[in-house]
Design an enzyme around this catalytic site. Structure first.
Site, PDB file in Angstrom:
ATOM      1  N   THR A   1       2.511   7.610  22.061  1.00 34.26           N
ATOM      2  CA  THR A   1       1.890   9.007  22.486  1.00 34.26           C
ATOM      3  C   THR A   1       0.655   8.593  23.120  1.00 34.26           C
ATOM      4  O   THR A   1       0.170   9.297  24.134  1.00 34.26           O
ATOM      5  CB  THR A   1       1.971   9.695  21.405  1.00 34.26           C
ATOM      6  OG1 THR A   1       3.135  10.109  20.905  1.00 34.26           O
ATOM      7  CG2 THR A   1       1.057  11.081  21.651  1.00 34.26           C
TER       8      THR A   1
ATOM      9  N   ASP B   1       8.451   3.848  24.157  1.00 35.36           N
ATOM     10  CA  ASP B   1       8.262   4.553  22.916  1.00 35.36           C
ATOM     11  C   ASP B   1       8.655   3.603  21.761  1.00 35.36           C
ATOM     12  O   ASP B   1       9.500   3.139  21.757  1.00 35.36           O
ATOM     13  CB  ASP B   1       9.219   5.839  22.889  1.00 35.36           C
ATOM     14  CG  ASP B   1       9.124   6.779  21.762  1.00 35.36           C
ATOM     15  OD1 ASP B   1       8.828   8.051  22.168  1.00 35.36           O
ATOM     16  OD2 ASP B   1       9.308   6.472  20.648  1.00 35.36           O
ATOM     17  N   SER B   2       7.744   4.066  20.616  1.00 34.83           N
ATOM     18  CA  SER B   2       8.041   2.887  19.502  1.00 34.83           C
ATOM     19  C   SER B   2       9.338   2.966  18.768  1.00 34.83           C
ATOM     20  O   SER B   2       9.434   2.089  18.081  1.00 34.83           O
ATOM     21  CB  SER B   2       6.729   2.944  18.660  1.00 34.83           C
ATOM     22  OG  SER B   2       6.968   4.012  17.648  1.00 34.83           O
ATOM     23  N   SER B   3      10.075   3.851  19.004  1.00 33.34           N
ATOM     24  CA  SER B   3      11.431   4.162  18.340  1.00 33.34           C
ATOM     25  C   SER B   3      12.332   3.096  19.201  1.00 33.34           C
ATOM     26  O   SER B   3      13.085   2.699  18.417  1.00 33.34           O
ATOM     27  CB  SER B   3      12.086   5.378  18.996  1.00 33.34           C
ATOM     28  OG  SER B   3      11.283   6.272  18.732  1.00 33.34           O
TER      29      SER B   3
ATOM     30  N   THR C   1       3.383   5.736  16.843  1.00 31.86           N
ATOM     31  CA  THR C   1       3.236   5.883  15.459  1.00 31.86           C
ATOM     32  C   THR C   1       4.625   5.923  14.846  1.00 31.86           C
ATOM     33  O   THR C   1       4.463   5.361  13.429  1.00 31.86           O
ATOM     34  CB  THR C   1       2.283   7.472  15.162  1.00 31.86           C
ATOM     35  OG1 THR C   1       3.315   8.441  15.542  1.00 31.86           O
ATOM     36  CG2 THR C   1       1.410   7.558  15.505  1.00 31.86           C
TER      37      THR C   1
ATOM     38  N   THR D   1       2.567   3.629   5.568  1.00 32.96           N
ATOM     39  CA  THR D   1       3.869   4.247   5.862  1.00 32.96           C
ATOM     40  C   THR D   1       3.393   5.549   6.564  1.00 32.96           C
ATOM     41  O   THR D   1       2.335   6.287   6.228  1.00 32.96           O
ATOM     42  CB  THR D   1       4.808   4.347   4.683  1.00 32.96           C
ATOM     43  OG1 THR D   1       5.946   4.961   4.965  1.00 32.96           O
ATOM     44  CG2 THR D   1       3.985   5.406   3.534  1.00 32.96           C
TER      45      THR D   1
ATOM     46  N   GLN E   1      12.670   5.176  -3.568  1.00 31.59           N
ATOM     47  CA  GLN E   1      12.352   6.236  -2.477  1.00 31.59           C
ATOM     48  C   GLN E   1      11.055   6.972  -2.890  1.00 31.59           C
ATOM     49  O   GLN E   1      10.467   8.000  -1.941  1.00 31.59           O
ATOM     50  CB  GLN E   1      13.637   7.337  -2.899  1.00 31.59           C
ATOM     51  CG  GLN E   1      14.889   6.817  -2.390  1.00 31.59           C
ATOM     52  CD  GLN E   1      15.902   7.848  -2.563  1.00 31.59           C
ATOM     53  OE1 GLN E   1      15.826   9.102  -3.113  1.00 31.59           O
ATOM     54  NE2 GLN E   1      17.083   7.302  -2.601  1.00 31.59           N
ATOM     55  N   CYS E   2      10.522   6.791  -4.054  1.00 28.99           N
ATOM     56  CA  CYS E   2       9.015   7.363  -4.349  1.00 28.99           C
ATOM     57  C   CYS E   2       8.119   6.644  -3.682  1.00 28.99           C
ATOM     58  O   CYS E   2       8.187   5.337  -3.769  1.00 28.99           O
ATOM     59  CB  CYS E   2       8.672   7.462  -5.762  1.00 28.99           C
ATOM     60  SG  CYS E   2       9.976   7.953  -6.775  1.00 28.99           S
TER      61      CYS E   2
END
Ligand code: ASP
Length: 335
Positions: free
Chosen positions: A12, A57-59, A89, A160, A271-272
């Site tokens: 971005t 795009d970092s994807s 990001t 993260t 997942q936490c």
């Protein structure tokens, strides 16, 4: 005078408006960077820009791009005092994690940053993110891959992405920030990795077949049998809480055993975002332990994925990978 290499990979920060939404544009970023008055200030170190091609795009990042960034840093290591990697990001935490493993004995700062609002917009958060990252890269205080965003410097493999639209887009739930940028940039010395003793070494990564499964109530484990082939080298399983899977753990057991017999390394993450996996603490996690899964402790899924790529690319066999997945290599987990 310190000299910093700024590597623009896409994302971005340097995107422009197109009829299909924001997208990177070749050759545009240099003018956008030069148009920031502070980048020309005498208080700034010397800097040079390297624009990667193609801009992404970092994807769309893969190990191919991680290897290109790693090689560029390795090849220009002696010429510069620090490196700033401008990156989208969305997968910045994956790239930061991957580089942290790939660059062994890193003695200079490698700071990843980007923005939520492009530089072409008046409210862009990219200006502060770049300026502060360049100053951190020139500080000589940090000897690791880190991520600067919205006022905080985080360890790269602890970060993260937390917000899709907030300007504080990243968190480091299991490790303190390395520095906070307020009126001054205050480093948390006790949190920083020590300077390495050896010489920088780059481990290139291979496109190792690995997977990530997120457990949810009612998950039908049998559906995953299809992917547990001999081809699959590693799998990260995102469990509930401290490593728990649904009570009919027996349904998963044969699948894990098969995976294990195939040589697949199964790493358990939570997942936490905050806290660590503790296999065997509950009955619902014992099945994983008995089947030979390894505990990712408090590692992020991003770092676990990058670590699997790294360890298999180093050529370790599955038993060594199992041992090393539970060992702290670059400050990525609390053992
Ligand atoms: N899709 C963008 C990217 O990751 C988002 C961003 O840069 O913030 O490249």
């Amino acid at each position: 005078m310190k000299k910093i290499l700024i590597i623009y990979t896409g994302g971005t920060i340097g995107m422009v408006r197109t009829e299909n939404g924001y997208a990177p544009k070749d050759g545009y970023f240099r003018s956008a960077l030069e148009a920031i008055p502070a980048m020309q200030s005498k208080e700034m170190p010397d800097w040079e820009l390297h624009e990667m091609s193609p801009l992404l795009d970092s994807s769309n990042m893969t190990v191919v791009e991680w290897n290109k960034i790693g090689k560029l840093i390795k090849d220009s290591y002696d010429e510069y005092d620090g490196f700033v990697v401008l990156h989208g990001t969305d997968t910045m935490a994956y790239t930061a994690s991957a580089l942290s493993f790939m660059l062994e004995n890193l003695g200079k700062p490698v700071v990843l940053t980007g923005s939520q609002i492009p530089l072409c917009e008046v409210r862009s958060d990219g200006r502060d993110n770049i300026i502060t990252s360049v100053l951190i890269a020139a500080s000589g205080r940090v000897h690791e891959v880190c991520l600067y965003f919205g006022g905080s410097l985080l360890r790269g493999n602890r970060a993260t992405k937390y917000s899709a639209d907030g300007l504080i887009a990243f968190v480091s739930p299991n490790y303190p920030a390395l520095a906070e940028a307020g009126i001054e940039i205050r480093y948390r010395r006790s949190a920083l990795l020590p300077a390495p003793e050896g010489k920088l070494r780059l481990q290139q990564l291979e496109s190792i077949p690995i997977g990530v499964i997120k457990v949810f109530p009612g998950i039908q484990f049998s559906l995953f049998e299809q992917i547990m082939t001999e081809k699959l080298r590693g799998i990260v399983i995102e469990t509930f809480g401290a490593g728990n899977i649904p009570g009919d753990g027996n349904a998963l057991l044969p699948i894990i055993r098969r995976a294990f017999a195939n040589g697949t390394v199964l790493t358990v993450c939570s997942q936490c975002p905050q806290g660590a996996v503790s296999l065997g603490a509950y009955e619902t996690s014992s099945a994983l332990k008995q089947a030979g899964a390894v505990s990712g402790l408090d590692i992020t899924t991003e770092a676990a994925v990058a670590k699997l790529y790294y360890l298999f690319s180093c050529g370790y066999d599955k038993d060594a990978v199992k041992v090393l997945m539970e060992r702290d290599l670059r400050g990525e987990m609390t053992v």
